[in-house]
Motif scaffolding. Structure first.
Motif, PDB file in Angstrom:
ATOM      1  N   PHE A 169     -19.079  29.541  42.572  1.00 32.44           N
ATOM      2  CA  PHE A 169     -18.853  30.801  41.871  1.00 32.44           C
ATOM      3  C   PHE A 169     -19.547  31.899  42.661  1.00 32.44           C
ATOM      4  CE2 PHE A 169     -20.960  33.865  38.951  1.00 32.44           C
ATOM      5  CZ  PHE A 169     -19.841  34.557  38.521  1.00 32.44           C
ATOM      6  N   LYS A 170     -18.754  32.851  43.165  1.00 32.37           N
ATOM      7  CA  LYS A 170     -19.283  33.973  43.932  1.00 32.37           C
ATOM      8  C   LYS A 170     -19.175  35.259  43.108  1.00 32.37           C
ATOM      9  CE  LYS A 170     -18.504  32.553  48.740  1.00 32.37           C
ATOM     10  NZ  LYS A 170     -17.841  32.939  50.017  1.00 32.37           N
ATOM     11  N   PRO A 171     -20.288  35.803  42.635  1.00 35.62           N
ATOM     12  CA  PRO A 171     -20.205  37.058  41.882  1.00 35.62           C
ATOM     13  C   PRO A 171     -19.571  38.198  42.675  1.00 35.62           C
ATOM     14  CG  PRO A 171     -22.329  36.019  41.543  1.00 35.62           C
ATOM     15  CD  PRO A 171     -21.648  35.239  42.622  1.00 35.62           C
ATOM     16  N   ALA A 172     -19.760  38.204  43.997  1.00 34.18           N
ATOM     17  CA  ALA A 172     -19.199  39.285  44.808  1.00 34.18           C
ATOM     18  C   ALA A 172     -17.686  39.345  44.722  1.00 34.18           C
ATOM     19  CB  ALA A 172     -19.637  39.131  46.259  1.00 34.18           C
ATOM     20  N   ASP A 173     -17.041  38.230  44.400  1.00 33.11           N
ATOM     21  CA  ASP A 173     -15.583  38.171  44.323  1.00 33.11           C
ATOM     22  C   ASP A 173     -15.054  38.377  42.905  1.00 33.11           C
ATOM     23  OD1 ASP A 173     -15.686  37.592  47.004  1.00 33.11           O
ATOM     24  OD2 ASP A 173     -15.379  35.436  46.756  1.00 33.11           O
ATOM     25  N   GLN A 174     -15.923  38.696  41.967  1.00 28.92           N
ATOM     26  CA  GLN A 174     -15.523  38.786  40.558  1.00 28.92           C
ATOM     27  C   GLN A 174     -15.237  40.225  40.141  1.00 28.92           C
ATOM     28  OE1 GLN A 174     -15.260  35.714  38.956  1.00 28.92           O
ATOM     29  NE2 GLN A 174     -15.880  34.884  40.945  1.00 28.92           N
ATOM     30  N   GLU A 175     -14.783  40.359  38.898  1.00 32.06           N
ATOM     31  CA  GLU A 175     -14.514  41.675  38.331  1.00 32.06           C
ATOM     32  C   GLU A 175     -15.819  42.444  38.089  1.00 32.06           C
ATOM     33  OE1 GLU A 175     -11.573  42.933  37.953  1.00 32.06           O
ATOM     34  OE2 GLU A 175     -10.419  41.119  38.448  1.00 32.06           O
ATOM     35  N   ALA A 176     -15.674  43.772  37.939  1.00 31.92           N
ATOM     36  CA  ALA A 176     -16.838  44.644  37.785  1.00 31.92           C
ATOM     37  C   ALA A 176     -17.692  44.262  36.572  1.00 31.92           C
ATOM     38  CB  ALA A 176     -16.390  46.095  37.677  1.00 31.92           C
ATOM     39  N   ALA A 177     -17.047  43.791  35.504  1.00 32.57           N
ATOM     40  CA  ALA A 177     -17.796  43.426  34.298  1.00 32.57           C
ATOM     41  C   ALA A 177     -18.801  42.313  34.585  1.00 32.57           C
ATOM     42  CB  ALA A 177     -16.840  43.000  33.194  1.00 32.57           C
ATOM     43  N   LEU A 178     -18.457  41.384  35.478  1.00 30.85           N
ATOM     44  CA  LEU A 178     -19.370  40.301  35.822  1.00 30.85           C
ATOM     45  C   LEU A 178     -20.442  40.766  36.800  1.00 30.85           C
ATOM     46  CD1 LEU A 178     -16.840  37.341  36.135  1.00 30.85           C
ATOM     47  CD2 LEU A 178     -18.419  37.835  34.264  1.00 30.85           C
ATOM     48  N   HIS A 179     -20.147  41.815  37.582  1.00 32.56           N
ATOM     49  CA  HIS A 179     -21.185  42.394  38.456  1.00 32.56           C
ATOM     50  C   HIS A 179     -22.348  42.923  37.626  1.00 32.56           C
ATOM     51  CE1 HIS A 179     -18.090  43.246  41.896  1.00 32.56           C
ATOM     52  NE2 HIS A 179     -18.321  41.960  41.696  1.00 32.56           N
ATOM     53  N   GLU A 180     -22.023  43.479  36.456  1.00 29.88           N
ATOM     54  CA  GLU A 180     -23.072  44.022  35.601  1.00 29.88           C
ATOM     55  C   GLU A 180     -24.001  42.924  35.090  1.00 29.88           C
ATOM     56  OE1 GLU A 180     -21.286  46.273  32.511  1.00 29.88           O
ATOM     57  OE2 GLU A 180     -20.264  47.681  33.871  1.00 29.88           O
ATOM     58  N   ILE A 181     -23.487  41.703  34.987  1.00 29.88           N
ATOM     59  CA  ILE A 181     -24.299  40.591  34.484  1.00 29.88           C
ATOM     60  C   ILE A 181     -25.072  39.925  35.611  1.00 29.88           C
ATOM     61  CG2 ILE A 181     -24.244  38.354  33.314  1.00 29.88           C
ATOM     62  CD1 ILE A 181     -21.650  39.291  31.952  1.00 29.88           C
ATOM     63  N   TYR A 182     -24.351  39.546  36.687  1.00 32.05           N
ATOM     64  CA  TYR A 182     -24.961  38.730  37.749  1.00 32.05           C
ATOM     65  C   TYR A 182     -25.349  39.517  38.997  1.00 32.05           C
ATOM     66  CZ  TYR A 182     -22.853  35.082  34.859  1.00 32.05           C
ATOM     67  OH  TYR A 182     -22.499  34.276  33.804  1.00 32.05           O
ATOM     68  N   GLY A 183     -24.956  40.795  39.052  1.00 34.91           N
ATOM     69  CA  GLY A 183     -25.228  41.607  40.233  1.00 34.91           C
ATOM     70  C   GLY A 183     -24.036  41.582  41.179  1.00 34.91           C
ATOM     71  N   GLU A 184     -23.820  42.666  41.912  1.00 38.45           N
ATOM     72  CA  GLU A 184     -22.688  42.749  42.830  1.00 38.45           C
ATOM     73  C   GLU A 184     -22.775  41.699  43.930  1.00 38.45           C
ATOM     74  OE1 GLU A 184     -22.030  46.618  44.380  1.00 38.45           O
ATOM     75  OE2 GLU A 184     -21.874  47.578  42.414  1.00 38.45           O
ATOM     76  N   LYS A 185     -23.981  41.324  44.307  1.00 37.38           N
ATOM     77  CA  LYS A 185     -24.178  40.314  45.352  1.00 37.38           C
ATOM     78  C   LYS A 185     -24.740  39.013  44.774  1.00 37.38           C
ATOM     79  CE  LYS A 185     -25.174  43.893  48.801  1.00 37.38           C
ATOM     80  NZ  LYS A 185     -26.166  44.395  49.779  1.00 37.38           N
ATOM     81  N   GLY A 186     -24.703  38.909  43.452  1.00 34.52           N
ATOM     82  CA  GLY A 186     -25.249  37.718  42.809  1.00 34.52           C
ATOM     83  C   GLY A 186     -26.764  37.694  42.798  1.00 34.52           C
ATOM     84  N   GLU A 187     -27.375  38.840  43.056  1.00 33.06           N
ATOM     85  CA  GLU A 187     -28.838  38.881  43.206  1.00 33.06           C
ATOM     86  C   GLU A 187     -29.602  38.542  41.930  1.00 33.06           C
ATOM     87  OE1 GLU A 187     -27.382  43.170  42.519  1.00 33.06           O
ATOM     88  OE2 GLU A 187     -26.769  41.397  43.670  1.00 33.06           O
ATOM     89  N   TYR A 204     -26.323  37.345  50.155  1.00 40.51           N
ATOM     90  CA  TYR A 204     -25.639  37.191  48.876  1.00 40.51           C
ATOM     91  C   TYR A 204     -26.087  35.879  48.234  1.00 40.51           C
ATOM     92  CZ  TYR A 204     -22.290  40.840  50.322  1.00 40.51           C
ATOM     93  OH  TYR A 204     -21.701  42.013  50.716  1.00 40.51           O
ATOM     94  N   LYS A 205     -25.789  35.761  46.929  1.00 44.45           N
ATOM     95  CA  LYS A 205     -26.082  34.517  46.213  1.00 44.45           C
ATOM     96  C   LYS A 205     -24.814  34.019  45.509  1.00 44.45           C
ATOM     97  CE  LYS A 205     -31.030  35.161  45.260  1.00 44.45           C
ATOM     98  NZ  LYS A 205     -32.064  35.235  44.195  1.00 44.45           N
ATOM     99  N   LEU A 206     -24.748  32.700  45.357  1.00 40.61           N
ATOM    100  CA  LEU A 206     -23.635  32.084  44.638  1.00 40.61           C
ATOM    101  C   LEU A 206     -24.130  30.847  43.902  1.00 40.61           C
ATOM    102  CD1 LEU A 206     -22.706  29.321  46.355  1.00 40.61           C
ATOM    103  CD2 LEU A 206     -21.850  31.019  47.928  1.00 40.61           C
ATOM    104  N   ILE A 207     -23.297  30.363  42.984  1.00 37.51           N
ATOM    105  CA  ILE A 207     -23.555  29.100  42.282  1.00 37.51           C
ATOM    106  C   ILE A 207     -22.677  28.035  42.926  1.00 37.51           C
ATOM    107  CG2 ILE A 207     -23.320  27.871  40.086  1.00 37.51           C
ATOM    108  CD1 ILE A 207     -25.601  29.825  40.123  1.00 37.51           C
ATOM    109  N   GLN A 208     -23.240  26.849  43.163  1.00 36.39           N
ATOM    110  CA  GLN A 208     -22.514  25.845  43.918  1.00 36.39           C
ATOM    111  C   GLN A 208     -22.876  24.434  43.471  1.00 36.39           C
ATOM    112  OE1 GLN A 208     -21.069  26.670  48.219  1.00 36.39           O
ATOM    113  NE2 GLN A 208     -23.115  25.859  48.384  1.00 36.39           N
ATOM    114  N   GLY A 209     -21.862  23.576  43.379  1.00 34.21           N
ATOM    115  CA  GLY A 209     -22.065  22.166  43.083  1.00 34.21           C
ATOM    116  C   GLY A 209     -21.291  21.313  44.073  1.00 34.21           C
ATOM    117  N   PHE A 210     -21.874  20.159  44.470  1.00 32.46           N
ATOM    118  CA  PHE A 210     -21.270  19.314  45.496  1.00 32.46           C
ATOM    119  C   PHE A 210     -20.943  17.928  44.959  1.00 32.46           C
ATOM    120  CE2 PHE A 210     -23.617  22.384  48.074  1.00 32.46           C
ATOM    121  CZ  PHE A 210     -22.723  22.663  49.097  1.00 32.46           C
ATOM    122  N   ALA A 211     -20.000  17.286  45.641  1.00 28.21           N
ATOM    123  CA  ALA A 211     -19.723  15.860  45.435  1.00 28.21           C
ATOM    124  C   ALA A 211     -19.274  15.295  46.773  1.00 28.21           C
ATOM    125  CB  ALA A 211     -18.655  15.649  44.377  1.00 28.21           C
TER     126      ALA A 211
END
Length: 363
Positions: A169-187, A204-211
């Motif tokens: 999940f990359k906040p930088a690629d999301q809608e403006a409403a999610l930027h207000e929650i997680y930050g434009e760069k996911g900061e 930048y920051k993102l959420i990530q899970g691996f398998a």
């Protein structure tokens, strides 16, 4: 006498004329009404005939045809399915974000199902990759539901060895409403699922899970998305760099996992050297995790007459390093210290690298 009779005859004729005139008036007055009744009656009859014609058109075929159609029909086995919305995570929308789930191996696809506390409507991206293969098109996207659930499918690649699957999940690629929650760069993101990445020299920051999946895994195999458990060493990011690797053999792949105090984003490379042999293509590279750990996968060489090989681990400063890594170790590694530091010629310049040599006995 004749005159009297004539008089009565004239009176009788006058009465007859008056009666005729009265009848004529009554006939006109009542004739119009009678004609209206006739028109209405005629219209009603026409409408009834039209309705009968329409009914005949709306019901095609005979009663025998309808009965035959009924006899030809058969019962179909069916059930109604609905996507029922479950309960949302209690911490939905929290800055300490997480995602959990599992990958089910199918005949020709990977089915990804999971749950996250990210805001509903957040877009997730999943991708499959394999070492030493140029791959594209093995990905999918999905939006997080109101109850935090998500589901994606990825085509199973035609490769050998291990497949790395990532959900992010990359906040930088999301809608403006999610930027207000997680930050434009996911900061504003927090927690163990948070990773960093660089674009145009900005962090930048993102959420990530691996398998990690074996391509040979049978249909029905279930592999969980790993939950990170980072343990940063006390000297994390220090200039005196150390590494402690472990080597295992999984199928035809050497898996090299290790701990270090290198900063996240530093690139660790591994290559195999075979005594008295030329070796090419037996290598891998990866970025260090948020706690300095790393994982590499290298194909086992198919050679005879060799009882051991060497796996060489390196951290080599390069121009495209993350800004944080450049600042910590220097553009040419001039800030590096410790027992693993080794000088190396890089073009016309001398740089410093980190190198560790691991001897592996061939079984």
């Amino acid at each position: 006498m004749k005159r009297r009779n004539m008089f009565w005859m004239l009176c009788l004729m006058a009465c007859l004329c008056l009666a005729a005139a009265g009848c004529s008036d009554n006939s006109d007055a009542s004739g119009n009404h009678s004609n209206d009744e006739n028109i209405t009656s005629s219209a009603n009859e026409n409408n009834e005939r039209l309705d009968e014609a329409q009914q005949e058109e709306e019901v095609p075929g005979s009663e025998e045809d309808a009965e035959q159609t009924k006899n030809d029909s058969e019962t179909v086995d069916f059930e109604v399915e609905t996507d029922q919305i479950g309960e949302a995570p209690e911490d939905q929308g929290a800055l300490k974000a997480w995602l959990q789930g599992e990958i089910t191996v199918q005949d020709n696809r990977y089915l990804i199902k999971g749950t996250t506390n990210l805001e509903p409507g957040s877009e997730l991206y999943a991708e499959a990759d394999a070492k030493n293969y140029a791959m594209w098109g093995y990905n999918d996207r999905a939006e997080v539901g109101m109850d935090g659930r998500f589901e994606m499918e990825i085509k199973k690649p035609d490769v050998e060895g291990m497949v790395d699957l990532v959900v992010q999940f990359k906040p930088a690629d999301q809608e403006a409403a999610l930027h207000e929650i997680y930050g434009e760069k996911g900061e504003r993101l927090q927690g163990p699922y948070v990773y960093q990445y660089v674009e145009n020299d900005e962090m930048y920051k993102l959420i990530q899970g691996f398998a990690h999946l074996d391509i040979a895994a049978e249909a029905g195999t279930i592999v969980p998305i790993e939950e990170p458990n980072w343990e940063k060493p006390e000297d994390y990011g220090a200039s005196a760099v150390w590494m402690t690797p472990e080597v295992t053999l999984e199928g035809e792949q050497y898996i090299v996992t290790g701990q270090s105090n290198l900063l996240e984003g530093a690139e660790v490379k591994a290559k195999i050297e075979i005594p008295d042999h030329w070796s090419f293509g037996y290598s891998d590279d990866t970025s260090v995790n948020p706690d300095g750990s790393f994982r590499l996968s290298i194909k086992k060489p198919d050679v005879d007459g060799v009882d051991h090989i060497f796996i060489i681990l390196q951290f080599k400063p390069e121009e495209d390093m993350w800004p944080t890594v450049k600042q910590a170790y220097g553009l040419k590694g001039e800030k590096l210290t410790g027992d693993l530091v080794k000088p190396e010629q890089d073009g016309e310049e001398m740089i410093q690298i980190i190198e560790l040599k691991v001897k592996v006995n061939v079984q």
